[in-house]
Design a protein around this motif. Sequence first.
Motif, short mmCIF file in Angstrom:
data_model
loop_
_atom_site.label_atom_id
_atom_site.label_comp_id
_atom_site.label_asym_id
_atom_site.label_seq_id
_atom_site.Cartn_x
_atom_site.Cartn_y
_atom_site.Cartn_z
N SER A 57 0.84 -1.29 -0.13
CA SER A 57 -0.02 0.06 -0.15
C SER A 57 0.99 1.16 -0.04
CB SER A 57 -0.94 0.00 1.16
OG SER A 57 -0.42 0.52 2.43
N GLY A 58 0.30 2.20 0.02
CA GLY A 58 1.24 3.55 -0.18
C GLY A 58 2.05 3.88 1.02
N THR A 59 1.75 3.55 2.18
CA THR A 59 2.52 3.55 3.33
C THR A 59 4.06 3.05 3.43
OG1 THR A 59 0.44 3.82 4.70
CG2 THR A 59 2.66 3.51 5.89
N TRP A 114 6.64 5.47 2.25
CA TRP A 114 7.44 6.00 3.01
C TRP A 114 8.57 5.54 3.79
CZ3 TRP A 114 2.75 7.38 6.68
CH2 TRP A 114 1.57 8.34 5.94
N PHE A 163 -1.93 12.36 7.33
CA PHE A 163 -0.93 11.66 6.73
C PHE A 163 0.54 12.28 7.10
CE2 PHE A 163 -4.46 10.14 4.18
CZ PHE A 163 -4.31 8.88 4.45
N THR A 174 3.40 16.60 1.85
CA THR A 174 2.20 15.61 1.04
C THR A 174 1.79 16.43 0.03
OG1 THR A 174 2.04 14.85 3.47
CG2 THR A 174 0.27 14.33 1.82
N ASN A 204 -1.06 15.98 -1.99
CA ASN A 204 -2.42 16.08 -1.71
C ASN A 204 -2.59 15.68 -0.28
OD1 ASN A 204 -5.12 16.65 -3.21
ND2 ASN A 204 -5.35 14.64 -1.96
N THR A 241 -4.66 14.14 1.96
CA THR A 241 -6.17 13.71 1.84
C THR A 241 -7.01 13.89 3.09
OG1 THR A 241 -4.55 11.88 0.57
CG2 THR A 241 -7.09 11.53 0.93
N ASP A 274 5.06 12.83 -0.76
CA ASP A 274 3.85 11.65 -0.84
C ASP A 274 2.80 12.32 -1.79
OD1 ASP A 274 1.47 10.54 -0.15
OD2 ASP A 274 1.57 10.65 1.78
N ILE A 303 0.50 9.91 -3.15
CA ILE A 303 -0.14 9.01 -2.98
C ILE A 303 -1.67 9.21 -3.63
CG2 ILE A 303 -1.19 6.99 -1.52
CD1 ILE A 303 1.64 7.12 0.18
N SER A 304 -2.04 10.40 -3.26
CA SER A 304 -3.55 10.46 -3.64
C SER A 304 -3.51 11.72 -4.79
CB SER A 304 -4.50 10.79 -2.56
OG SER A 304 -4.05 12.24 -1.89
N ALA A 335 0.34 5.16 -5.15
CA ALA A 335 -0.40 3.82 -4.79
C ALA A 335 -1.59 3.58 -5.66
CB ALA A 335 -0.74 3.55 -3.46
N GLN A 392 -4.47 2.07 -5.67
CA GLN A 392 -5.97 2.38 -5.55
C GLN A 392 -6.38 3.82 -5.56
OE1 GLN A 392 -3.69 2.18 -2.95
NE2 GLN A 392 -4.40 3.02 -1.00
N LYS A 393 -5.34 4.82 -5.64
CA LYS A 393 -5.67 6.14 -5.81
C LYS A 393 -5.37 6.45 -6.96
CE LYS A 393 -5.35 6.77 -0.91
NZ LYS A 393 -4.86 7.30 0.27
C1 LIG Z 1 -3.92 7.13 1.20
C2 LIG Z 1 -2.74 7.84 1.72
C3 LIG Z 1 -1.55 7.48 2.13
C4 LIG Z 1 -1.58 5.81 2.76
O1 LIG Z 1 -1.82 4.88 1.70
P1 LIG Z 1 -2.27 3.44 1.96
O2 LIG Z 1 -2.16 2.87 0.68
O3 LIG Z 1 -3.44 3.45 2.80
O4 LIG Z 1 -1.04 2.89 3.03
C5 LIG Z 1 -0.38 8.15 2.59
N1 LIG Z 1 -0.64 9.38 1.94
C6 LIG Z 1 -1.85 10.09 1.24
C7 LIG Z 1 -1.70 11.47 1.24
C8 LIG Z 1 -2.84 9.11 1.27
O5 LIG Z 1 -3.86 9.71 0.73
#
Ligand SMILES: *Cc1c(COP(=O)(O)O)cnc(C)c1O
Length: 380
Positions: A60-62, A65, A87, A134, A136, A138, A163, A165-166, A186, A188-189
Amino acid sequence: MKKRLYLPGPVEVPDSVARAMSAPMINHRAANFGELFKRVSAGVQKLFQTQHDVYLYTSSGTGMWEAAIVNFLSPGDRVLSLVSGDFGVRWAKMADRFGLSVHRLESEFGRAVNPAEVQAVMEREGPFKAVFITHNETSTSVVNPVREVAQIARKHGALVMVDAISGLLVSDLPFDAWDLDVAMTASQKSFWAPPGIAALAVSPRAWEAHASSKMPRYFWDVSMAKTFAAKGQTPFTPPISLYFGIDEALKLIEAEGLPAIFARHEKLAMALRRGLQASGLELFVKHDAEASRGVTAIVPPDGLTPLEVRKALDADFGMVVAPGQGDLADKIFRIGHLGTVDAVDILAVIAALEVTLTKLGAKLRLGEGVKAAQQALLQA
Ligand SMILES: *Cc1c(COP(=O)(O)O)cnc(C)c1O
């Protein structure tokens, strides 16, 4: 009732992506996986707008990091962590655990990072080995000024770790043009796919830092990822089905094009903001320029909790929206609008919220939100 996901991840997966994922397994050490791996990696590189290396991990995104911390930093390194929401809080905590010396610069939640403050802290408290930002945030629905912060960090010789991720496929983030060092996302986003793959972009400067980094690492070791990528493989068994899905999603993304994708998110985010305000709702982020284009946080009307609103919206319309996180859990709810979201989704959620909140006793201006969003769409 039909379910409609308005989450800031996982996003709704296009049908063709879901179908692609049902293909039979293949050997991940054979040539056909190698071709798929190289095609997907090259596609993801384009999303980061980079010529530099991009690696895909089963994560996953974490996890990214952690990959950023263990690959490019050493215990005791001083890092500047720009915290604008939950985040940012969590990434800084992770850095503490790895023995980094973390200096936090917090923005008021609901506000973006202020580049002038970053500049002042870097002058006063520097030097720092890296700056964490970060793209975005989230959790508060804020978009941060990555480009400006990267320029400041560069001037002070710090690595810029983002980051995204989103944010990657929501707002422009050209890795090379903005001279970033590490960026992460990641599936899923930002890949319009289910969770399970995360990506790390790595600059030549980050590779130099890797050579002298003293953190222990194994699963996340980017050198190992590089060695295997040259053979069209990953060090460990990859989630093959997700590669099938992302391969298909990348075709859809390529067909729409990054500029059109960013413009769509911009237009829809602003139409949603205009609509919610016209309904009489309070937006958590007050300034349009600082508002995320992929998620919008809303303060519930007086007397209603975020949980009551979320439950009722799901019961009435099958619409699934997100709670607040951390300290904001009881203060806001969030509408996700990233991925393949369209104008119908936006008009529908405004209309539905107006009905549900009115039923719950809130004094809203029924129909006004939809009208304002329609006007915003016409003007865009
Ligand atoms: C969703 C998100 C994460 C965490 O991602 P996971 O896939 O849940 O581990 C970290 N940073 C941001 C900005 C996110 O939106």
